[in-house]
Design an enzyme around this catalytic site. Structure first.
Site, short mmCIF file in Angstrom:
data_model
loop_
_atom_site.label_atom_id
_atom_site.label_comp_id
_atom_site.label_asym_id
_atom_site.label_seq_id
_atom_site.Cartn_x
_atom_site.Cartn_y
_atom_site.Cartn_z
N HIS A 63 0.84 -1.20 0.00
CA HIS A 63 0.00 0.00 0.00
C HIS A 63 0.87 1.25 0.00
O HIS A 63 0.61 2.20 -0.75
CB HIS A 63 -0.93 -0.03 1.22
CG HIS A 63 -1.92 1.07 1.27
ND1 HIS A 63 -1.86 2.08 2.19
CD2 HIS A 63 -3.02 1.33 0.51
CE1 HIS A 63 -2.87 2.91 2.01
NE2 HIS A 63 -3.59 2.47 0.99
N ASP A 105 -6.16 1.81 -2.06
CA ASP A 105 -6.87 1.48 -0.82
C ASP A 105 -7.68 0.19 -0.98
O ASP A 105 -7.71 -0.65 -0.07
CB ASP A 105 -7.78 2.63 -0.41
CG ASP A 105 -7.02 3.84 0.11
OD1 ASP A 105 -5.77 3.77 0.21
OD2 ASP A 105 -7.67 4.85 0.41
#
Length: 138
Positions: A63, A105
């Site tokens: 991420h 996300d």
């Protein structure tokens, strides 16, 4: 009690779209992202260094790398549009930059869901002093 106090302090630091990320994680995993991943391993939470400690921590590493590739907007402040149905997330955005944030996300939330069985309590509030190994490239 101390853990609740720490979580309250972490919540105060959540701004902009990071609350969207929290909500997305909750929709996909059924868990609070702030509670479970707000300070986990070497990469979940603020900053990140060393080697990911397990597959859940690797979700945060990937991420962070994804955010590092976003150009033209701020992944931590800019809002995006998404919808969800039955724990499926659809990023719907005309702006390619904020859509990219949403996709980062979404990938992390799915990664958390798919790796919930790797989560180990020993990495919750893991000391950053244990994250001294040389980091992998993104």
């Amino acid at each position: 009690m101390r853990a609740l106090w720490i979580m309250a302090v972490l919540l105060l630091g959540v701004e902009g779209h990071l609350m969207q990320f929290e909500n997305m994680i909750k929709k996909v995993t059924g868990r609070s992202g702030i509670w479970w991943y707000g300070s986990y391993g070497c990469y979940c939470g603020k900053g990140g260094q060393g080697l990911p400690q397990d597959a859940s921590d690797r979700c945060c590493f990937v991420h962070d790398c994804c955010y590092g590739k976003v150009n033209g907007c701020d992944p931590k402040d800019d809002f995006y549009v998404y919808s969800s149905e039955n724990r499926d997330i659809v990023c719907g955005e005309d702006n390619p930059c904020t859509k990219e944030i949403c996709e980062c996300d979404k990938a992390a939330a799915i990664c958390f869901r798919d790796n919930m069985d790797t989560y180990q309590n020993k990495y919750w509030f893991y000391p950053s002093s244990n994250c001294n190994e040389e980091s992998e490239p993104c």
